[in-house]
Design an enzyme around this catalytic site. Structure first.
Site, short mmCIF file in Angstrom:
data_model
loop_
_atom_site.label_atom_id
_atom_site.label_comp_id
_atom_site.label_asym_id
_atom_site.label_seq_id
_atom_site.Cartn_x
_atom_site.Cartn_y
_atom_site.Cartn_z
N ASP A 437 50.14 29.84 60.19
CA ASP A 437 51.41 30.03 59.51
C ASP A 437 51.20 31.17 58.50
O ASP A 437 50.06 31.43 58.10
CB ASP A 437 51.80 28.74 58.80
CG ASP A 437 52.98 28.93 57.88
OD1 ASP A 437 54.00 29.46 58.33
OD2 ASP A 437 52.86 28.57 56.69
N ASP A 636 50.75 24.72 56.04
CA ASP A 636 50.74 23.99 54.76
C ASP A 636 52.08 23.37 54.39
O ASP A 636 52.15 22.60 53.45
CB ASP A 636 50.30 24.94 53.63
CG ASP A 636 51.40 25.91 53.24
OD1 ASP A 636 52.12 26.38 54.15
OD2 ASP A 636 51.54 26.19 52.04
#
Length: 767
Positions: A437, A636
Site C-alpha cells: 500500500d 496499515d
C-alpha cells in the site's frame, strides 16, 4: 447455534513424534472438536471446538485417558511451563548422575576386558565369574527400577493400548537385554549351548545415554523459549497508583482501567495508558525497534513494558492485564510457536506408524538372525533386535519442526516481527512478489508542505501567513499540512473573516483586508485569475507526485503551494533489499497514477496499480498472481483489510489500525518497511533450518536402522552395539535441537540505521 472456541492445553508425557500423532488423533476424535494441533517442543495443544458440544475439561480428560495428562493452560502458562521444564531438567540431571554412578562399574568390568589384556581373567580370579554377573544384575536392576523406571511406567501401558511410543521401544529393548541376561545368570540350562552371555552393560548404559539425551533436550527446550521469557521479563511486577488521595504500591494484577499511575525517572511503565500531566522521554525500542526515546506529554499514549527516561509523569490506565500491548504480543508469539506448519503434516503421518513399523523390523531382524545367523545365533539376534529398537526412537523427527518454529518466531519477535498465524512462517518463505500500500506504508501517511513558490512581487512569508490563516479553518489533510508548516516557522496567523469552502474547488476568505483564494487551477479559472506565470512550475511539481494548489491575493496569483506525503526514510533502502533477496515489488494505491508513479521512481518499485478502491486492491492481487506467483501484501489502514486477508501472506504495519492488524498474518511493530525485509529473512532462514533438521532426522533413521539390523554383517562383519545405538539416538536429538538454537543468532537483515544510508540497503548476515 454453538460458537467456535479455542483452548490451549499443557500436555505431559510426550517424548517423541509418535506421541504427538497419538495425542492429535485422540483430541480430534473428541465429539465437538473441529481441529487439534499438538506441539512437542512447547508440550502444548491448541484445540478448536464447538461450545456446548464439549468442554475444555472433557478434552483434557480424553488426553489423560490416552496416557498423556493434560490441563487447560491459563494466562500464566508460560511461567508455569518454564518452571515445569526447569524442574524436569533438574530431575533428569539427578537421575543421569545416579544411573551413571551405578553403571560405571558394569561398564568398566565389561569394557576393561576389551581394552586391557587379561582383565577378565583377573576379575574372575578375584570375585568369581558368577559373582561378577550377580553384581552386574544387582546394579542394572537398580538402574532400571530407579532412574529407568519412567520408560516402563509409560512404555508398556502404551504398548498394551496398541499405541507404542519411544518409551515402548526403550522399554522393550532394555527389558529384552535384561531378561536374557537373567536367564543366562540364574538358569543357564534354558539356553542353547554357546549362547550363554549377559547384556547387563547394554541395558544399563542405554538407560544412562537416553537419560543424558533427554536431559540435554530439556535444557535446550528451555532455551528455545528464551524469547517468551525475555518478553515476560519486560512486565513490571508492581506500580505506584493513586488511590483515595494517596499513592500506594500495588501488584500489577490489582491495577484497573481508569487508575492514575505515577511514573518516576527510570521506572518501567506497568500498563498501557495516556499521559495526564508531566513530560518525559520513553524508551519504546522493545515495541517499535526505534533506538531514540519518544517524547511524552499530556495526551500522548504510553505502553506497558517500556522504560521511562529522566522525567516524571502521571498517566491514566486504559488497558490492563491481558489487554495490554505487551500481553497481546506475548500471546501472538505463543500462538505462533505452538502452530503446526503444513510441512509438519507429512512428519506426523509418517511417525504415527513409525514405531509399530520399527517393532516389526526388530522382530524380522531377530527371526532372520535365528534362521541364518552364525553361532551363537540367539545372542546375535538379541543384539540386532535391541539395536533396532533403540536407534529408531523418533525423537529427532518430532523435534525437527517445532523447535525451529519456537526459536525462529521468538527471534522474530525480538526483531519486532510478530507472526500472528504460524503457517505464515512457511508461506512467507515462498512468496515471489511483495505488494505495498502507499499511504502510511511506503509514505508517512501525513502530508507535509514541500514547496511554496511566490509569484513576482509577493513575499513568501507573507503569503504563507495569509494562506495558513485561511486553511486553519479547513479540516482537509492538505490544509493541516500547510498550517503545521506555518506554525513550525513561527509565523503568526492573522484573523480570518468571511470564510467559505467551495466544494471541489478550494476555499475563500478575507484576511487582514485582503481577498484570499486557495485551490486547484480550476478555482483560478472559475474566478478568472491568470496562472500562466506559475503553470510550468505546477506541471513540474505534478510530475514529482506532489499536490499543487494556487493562492491568489486580491485577484492576482500570488503563489504556488505544493504538498506531498513524503516517503518514509527507510522505504527506498528496504525495497532495494527486497530486490536483493530476489523479490519483485509492486505498489497498489487509491491515489492518482502520476503521484504513484513518482513515488515508484523515487523508491525503485517495479509495478504500480493506481486509482483503485479497497475491492480493487483485491482484484489487483489476483492480477499479480498471474503465472502462479505467491503474494505478500503490506498495508496499515482500514481500507487495506480486504487485501491483507486475500493475500497469501498479509503483513500489517504495527502503527496502523486495529482492523488492519486483525486481518494480517504478520505484524511489524516498527512503522516502516525494514520489518518486511527482516520477516522474509526470518521465514527463509527458519524454513531452511527445518529442512536441515528433517533431512538429518529421516536420513539418520533410514541409514542406521538397516545397519542396526545387521545388513552389513555378511560383507563387513559389522554389527552395531546397542550401546552405540543409544548414543547415536541421543546425539540425533541433540543435533536437531542445537541446529534449531542457531536461529537465536539470526541478525536483522536491515539494521536500525538503514534510513540514514540513502538508497543503500543496510544488510547484515542472516546467520
Amino acid at each position: 447455534m454453538s460458537e467456535l472456541q479455542q483452548i490451549r492445553l499443557s500436555i505431559e508425557g510426550m517424548s517423541c513424534a509418535s506421541c504427538v500423532g497419538r495425542v492429535d488423533k485422540v483430541l480430534a476424535a473428541v465429539p465437538g472438536v473441529v481441529e487439534a494441533s499438538v506441539n512437542l517442543a512447547t508440550e502444548t495443544a491448541t484445540v478448536t471446538y464447538f461450545e456446548g458440544v464439549t468442554t475444555p475439561q472433557a478434552i483434557a480428560t480424553a488426553s489423560g485417558e490416552a496416557g498423556y495428562p493434560a490441563q487447560v493452560a491459563d494466562g500464566e502458562a508460560s511461567e508455569d511451563n518454564t518452571a515445569r521444564k526447569d524442574a524436569e531438567a533438574r530431575i533428569l540431571r539427578r537421575d543421569v548422575v545416579i544411573a551413571a554412578v551405578l553403571a560405571l562399574p558394569i561398564f568398566l568390568v565389561e569394557m576393561g576386558g576389551h581394552a586391557i589384556p587379561g582383565f577378565h581373567e583377573w576379575v574372575t580370579r578375584s570375585i568369581g565369574h558368577q559373582t561378577n554377573w550377580v553384581l552386574q544384575f544387582a546394579l542394572t536392576t537398580a538402574i532400571l527400577a530407579g532412574p529407568g523406571r519412567r520408560f516402563y511406567a509409560k512404555g508398556f501401558p502404551a504398548l498394551v493400548r496398541g499405541a507404542p511410543d519411544m518409551n515402548s521401544l526403550v522399554a522393550l529393548g532394555t527389558a529384552a537385554a535384561w531378561l536374557f541376561s537373567i536367564v543366562a545368570t540364574f538358569v543357564p540350562s534354558l539356553l542353547p549351548e554357546g549362547t550363554r552371555a549377559v547384556y547387563y552393560e547394554a541395558a544399563a548404559v542405554i538407560v544412562v545415554l537416553i537419560l543424558l539425551g533427554r536431559w540435554l533436550e530439556a535444557r535446550a527446550k528451555g532455551r528455545t523459549g528464551a524469547a517468551i521469557q525475555k518478553l515476560l521479563g519486560l512486565q513490571a511486577k508492581t506500580a505506584r497508583v493513586e488511590r483515595n488521595g494517596e499513592t500506594v504500591e500495588l501488584a500489577i494484577e490489582e491495577i484497573a482501567a481508569g487508575d492514575v499511575l505515577v511514573v518516576r525517572p527510570g521506572e518501567r511503565i506497568a500498563v498501557d495508558g495516556e499521559v495526564t500531566d508531566g513530560t518525559s522521554h520513553v524508551d519504546e525500542s522493545m515495541i517499535t525497534g526505534e533506538p531514540i526515546p519518544a517524547a511524552k506529554a499530556p495526551g500522548d499514549p504510553v505502553t506497558g513494558g517500556t522504560v521511562n527516561g529522566a522525567g516524571g509523569f502521571r498517566f491514566r490506565a486504559t488497558r490492563v492485564g491481558a489487554d495490554t500491548t505487551l500481553s497481546q504480543i506475548i500471546r501472538m508469539v505463543e500462538e505462533a510457536q505452538g502452530a503446526k506448519l503444513p510441512i509438519q503434516g507429512l512428519v506426523d503421518r509418517v511417525t504415527l506408524w513409525f514405531v509399530p513399523a520399527v517393532i516389526g523390523v526388530a522382530l524380522l531382524a531377530i527371526l532372520a538372525w535365528l534362521a541364518f545367523g552364525p553361532s551363537p545365533a540367539l545372542g546375535y539376534a538379541l543384539v540386532a533386535g535391541v539395536s533396532v529398537l533403540i536407534i529408531a526412537c523418533p525423537c529427532a523427527m518430532g523435534l525437527a519442526t517445532p523447535t525451529s518454529i519456537m526459536v525462529g518466531t521468538g527471534r522474530a519477535a525480538e526483531m519486532g516481527v510478530l507472526f500472528r498465524k504460524g503457517d505464515a512462517l512457511q508461506a512467507l518463505s515462498g512468496v515471489s512478489v511483495v505488494a505495498l500500500d502507499k499511504t502510511g506504508t511506503v509514505t508517512e501517511g501525513r502530508p507535509k508542505l514541500t514547496d511554496l513558490i511566490p509569484a513576482d512581487g509577493f513575499d513568501r512569508a507573507e503569503v504563507l501567513a495569509l494562506v495558513a490563516s485561511v486553511e486553519e479553518r479547513s479540516e482537509h489533510p492538505v490544509a493541516e499540512a500547510i498550517v503545521r508548516a506555518a506554525k513550525a516557522e513561527g509565523i503568526k496567523l492573522p484573523e480570518v473573516e468571511e470564510f467559505s469552502s467551495i466544494t471541489g474547488y478550494g476555499v475563500k476568505a478575507r484576511v487582514a483586508g485582503h481577498e484570499i483564494l486557495v485551490g486547484a487551477d480550476r478555482l483560478m479559472d472559475r474566478e478568472g485569475i491568470d496562472t500562466a506565470a506559475l503553470a510550468s512550475k505546477e506541471a513540474e511539481l505534478a510530475r514529482k507526485g506532489r499536490t499543487a494548489l494556487f493562492a491568489a491575493v486580491d485577484g492576482k496569483v500570488a503563489a504556488l503551494v505544493a504538498v506531498a506525503d513524503p516517503v518514509k526514510p527507510a522505504s527506498r533502502a528496504a525495497i532495494a533489499a527486497l530486490h536483493d533477496l530476489g523479490l519483485k515489488v509492486a505498489m497498489i494505491t487509491g491515489d492518482k497514477r502520476e503521484t504513484a508513479e513518482a513515488i515508484a521512481r523515487e523508491t525503485g518499485i517495479d509495478h504500480v496499480v493506481a486509482g483503485v478502491l479497497p475491492d480493487g486492491k483485491v482484484a489487483a492481487l489476483d492480477q499479480l498472481r498471474t503465472g502462479g506467483a505467491r503474494i505478500a501484501f503490506v498495508g496499515d489502514g482500514i481500507n487495506d483489510a480486504p487485501a491483507l486477508a486475500h493475500a497469501d501472506v498479509g503483513i500489517a504495519i504495527g502503527t496502523g489500525t486495529d482492523v488492519a492488524i486483525e486481518s494480517a498474518d504478520v505484524v511489524l511493530m516498527s512503522g516502516d518497511l525494514r520489518g518486511v525485509v527482516n520477516s522474509y529473512q526470518v521465514s527463509r532462514s527458519t524454513m531452511r533450518n527445518i529442512r536441515q533438521n528433517l533431512f538429518w532426522a529421516f536420513g539418520y533413521n533410514t541409514a542406521l536402522i538397516p545397519v542396526a539390523a545387521g545388513v552389513l554383517y555378511p560383507a563387513l562383519g559389522v554389527l552395531l552395539s546397542p550401546v552405540l545405538a543409544a548414543a547415536a539416538m541421543a546425539l540425533s536429538s541433540v543435533f536437531v535441537l542445537s541446529n534449531a538454537l542457531r536461529l537465536r543468532r539470526l541478525r536483522p537483515t536491515m539494521d536500525e540505521k538503514a534510513e540514514a544510508r540513502h538508497g543503500a540497503p543496510a544488510l547484515a548476515p542472516a546467520e
